[in-house]
Design a protein around this motif. Structure first.
Motif, PDB file in Angstrom:
ATOM      1  N   ASN A  20       9.643 -13.364   1.146  1.00  0.00           N
ATOM      2  CA  ASN A  20       8.765 -13.609   0.002  1.00  0.00           C
ATOM      3  C   ASN A  20       8.125 -14.990   0.055  1.00  0.00           C
ATOM      4  O   ASN A  20       7.173 -15.264  -0.674  1.00  0.00           O
ATOM      5  CB  ASN A  20       9.513 -13.442  -1.315  1.00  0.00           C
ATOM      6  CG  ASN A  20      10.610 -14.463  -1.500  1.00  0.00           C
ATOM      7  OD1 ASN A  20      11.257 -14.884  -0.552  1.00  0.00           O
ATOM      8  ND2 ASN A  20      10.832 -14.859  -2.731  1.00  0.00           N
ATOM      9  N   LEU A  21       8.607 -15.872   0.915  1.00  0.00           N
ATOM     10  CA  LEU A  21       8.035 -17.205   1.039  1.00  0.00           C
ATOM     11  C   LEU A  21       6.953 -17.289   2.118  1.00  0.00           C
ATOM     12  O   LEU A  21       6.208 -18.253   2.167  1.00  0.00           O
ATOM     13  CB  LEU A  21       9.141 -18.224   1.342  1.00  0.00           C
ATOM     14  CG  LEU A  21      10.267 -18.301   0.310  1.00  0.00           C
ATOM     15  CD1 LEU A  21      11.348 -19.256   0.773  1.00  0.00           C
ATOM     16  CD2 LEU A  21       9.730 -18.700  -1.042  1.00  0.00           C
ATOM     17  N   ARG A  26       3.457 -12.801   0.475  1.00  0.00           N
ATOM     18  CA  ARG A  26       3.436 -13.167  -0.942  1.00  0.00           C
ATOM     19  C   ARG A  26       2.285 -12.471  -1.633  1.00  0.00           C
ATOM     20  O   ARG A  26       1.148 -12.548  -1.201  1.00  0.00           O
ATOM     21  CB  ARG A  26       3.249 -14.670  -1.110  1.00  0.00           C
ATOM     22  CG  ARG A  26       4.477 -15.456  -0.870  1.00  0.00           C
ATOM     23  CD  ARG A  26       4.274 -16.937  -0.965  1.00  0.00           C
ATOM     24  NE  ARG A  26       3.217 -17.377  -1.862  1.00  0.00           N
ATOM     25  CZ  ARG A  26       2.695 -18.594  -1.848  1.00  0.00           C
ATOM     26  NH1 ARG A  26       3.134 -19.479  -0.994  1.00  0.00           N
ATOM     27  NH2 ARG A  26       1.753 -18.926  -2.676  1.00  0.00           N
ATOM     28  N   LYS A  27       2.577 -11.784  -2.731  1.00  0.00           N
ATOM     29  CA  LYS A  27       1.504 -11.161  -3.495  1.00  0.00           C
ATOM     30  C   LYS A  27       2.036 -10.785  -4.866  1.00  0.00           C
ATOM     31  O   LYS A  27       3.084 -10.168  -4.989  1.00  0.00           O
ATOM     32  CB  LYS A  27       1.004  -9.904  -2.784  1.00  0.00           C
ATOM     33  CG  LYS A  27      -0.131  -9.218  -3.507  1.00  0.00           C
ATOM     34  CD  LYS A  27      -0.827  -8.267  -2.591  1.00  0.00           C
ATOM     35  CE  LYS A  27      -1.946  -7.470  -3.186  1.00  0.00           C
ATOM     36  NZ  LYS A  27      -2.664  -7.956  -4.285  1.00  0.00           N
ATOM     37  N   MET A  62      14.354 -12.213  -5.895  1.00  0.00           N
ATOM     38  CA  MET A  62      13.917 -10.831  -5.693  1.00  0.00           C
ATOM     39  C   MET A  62      12.406 -10.676  -5.851  1.00  0.00           C
ATOM     40  O   MET A  62      11.861  -9.614  -5.557  1.00  0.00           O
ATOM     41  CB  MET A  62      14.616  -9.913  -6.705  1.00  0.00           C
ATOM     42  CG  MET A  62      16.119  -9.957  -6.636  1.00  0.00           C
ATOM     43  SD  MET A  62      16.779  -9.045  -5.265  1.00  0.00           S
ATOM     44  CE  MET A  62      16.525  -7.393  -5.806  1.00  0.00           C
ATOM     45  N   LEU A  63      11.746 -11.715  -6.334  1.00  0.00           N
ATOM     46  CA  LEU A  63      10.295 -11.640  -6.539  1.00  0.00           C
ATOM     47  C   LEU A  63       9.556 -11.637  -5.214  1.00  0.00           C
ATOM     48  O   LEU A  63      10.028 -12.195  -4.229  1.00  0.00           O
ATOM     49  CB  LEU A  63       9.821 -12.823  -7.382  1.00  0.00           C
ATOM     50  CG  LEU A  63      10.344 -12.877  -8.819  1.00  0.00           C
ATOM     51  CD1 LEU A  63       9.915 -14.170  -9.472  1.00  0.00           C
ATOM     52  CD2 LEU A  63       9.842 -11.688  -9.610  1.00  0.00           C
ATOM     53  N   LYS A  64       8.388 -11.056  -5.197  1.00  0.00           N
ATOM     54  CA  LYS A  64       7.568 -11.023  -3.985  1.00  0.00           C
ATOM     55  C   LYS A  64       6.547 -12.161  -3.984  1.00  0.00           C
ATOM     56  O   LYS A  64       5.583 -12.135  -3.245  1.00  0.00           O
ATOM     57  CB  LYS A  64       6.863  -9.682  -3.865  1.00  0.00           C
ATOM     58  CG  LYS A  64       7.826  -8.532  -3.725  1.00  0.00           C
ATOM     59  CD  LYS A  64       7.142  -7.327  -3.171  1.00  0.00           C
ATOM     60  CE  LYS A  64       8.067  -6.160  -3.047  1.00  0.00           C
ATOM     61  NZ  LYS A  64       8.993  -6.229  -1.992  1.00  0.00           N
ATOM     62  N   PHE A  65       6.762 -13.136  -4.852  1.00  0.00           N
ATOM     63  CA  PHE A  65       5.885 -14.302  -4.923  1.00  0.00           C
ATOM     64  C   PHE A  65       6.711 -15.509  -5.332  1.00  0.00           C
ATOM     65  O   PHE A  65       7.847 -15.370  -5.769  1.00  0.00           O
ATOM     66  CB  PHE A  65       4.717 -14.071  -5.889  1.00  0.00           C
ATOM     67  CG  PHE A  65       5.127 -13.585  -7.253  1.00  0.00           C
ATOM     68  CD1 PHE A  65       5.433 -14.483  -8.258  1.00  0.00           C
ATOM     69  CD2 PHE A  65       5.200 -12.234  -7.523  1.00  0.00           C
ATOM     70  CE1 PHE A  65       5.802 -14.050  -9.513  1.00  0.00           C
ATOM     71  CE2 PHE A  65       5.569 -11.788  -8.781  1.00  0.00           C
ATOM     72  CZ  PHE A  65       5.879 -12.691  -9.778  1.00  0.00           C
ATOM     73  N   THR A  66       6.130 -16.695  -5.157  1.00  0.00           N
ATOM     74  CA  THR A  66       6.850 -17.924  -5.487  1.00  0.00           C
ATOM     75  C   THR A  66       6.649 -18.278  -6.955  1.00  0.00           C
ATOM     76  O   THR A  66       5.815 -17.691  -7.640  1.00  0.00           O
ATOM     77  CB  THR A  66       6.368 -19.099  -4.624  1.00  0.00           C
ATOM     78  OG1 THR A  66       5.010 -19.378  -4.941  1.00  0.00           O
ATOM     79  CG2 THR A  66       6.505 -18.786  -3.150  1.00  0.00           C
TER      80      THR A  66
END
Length: 101
Positions: A20-21, A26-27, A62-66
């Motif tokens: 995710n980093l 990232r999206k 768990m996020l797909k973005f920062t």
């Protein structure tokens, strides 16, 4: 002129838990963006929105973005709103006033 391509990596590949980093992975989804938009309309701060989305996903990891991506999204929306109308409206009003006199 390129004569030879060396496809070997000079570093270890990123572990899947850090995917995710990686910028290409990232999206923010459309669902996340609409969640940010609706919560911001009610005056909820971006940090609280981010905490809510992270809680819904299970954790920040768990996020797909920062953490920075929602702030960038909100800033981009604000800039678009200003360029689409807020800064131009005084000029339109001024032109209308000139036409009336």
């Amino acid at each position: 002129m390129v004569r030879k391509i060396n496809d070997d990596h000079n570093h270890e590949m990123a572990s899947p838990i850090f995917s995710n980093l990686v910028l290409s992975h990232r999206k923010m989804s459309d669902c996340d963006k609409s969640q940010v938009d609706s919560m911001k309309q009610f005056g909820i701060t971006t940090s609280k929105v981010m905490a809510y989305i992270a809680g819904k996903s299970g954790s920040y990891g768990m996020l797909k973005f920062t953490k920075r991506d929602p702030y960038n999204y909100v800033h981009k929306q604000r800039r678009a709103r200003i360029s689409d109308g807020d800064a131009i409206q005084p000029l339109v009003t001024w032109k209308e006033m000139l036409m009336l006199t």
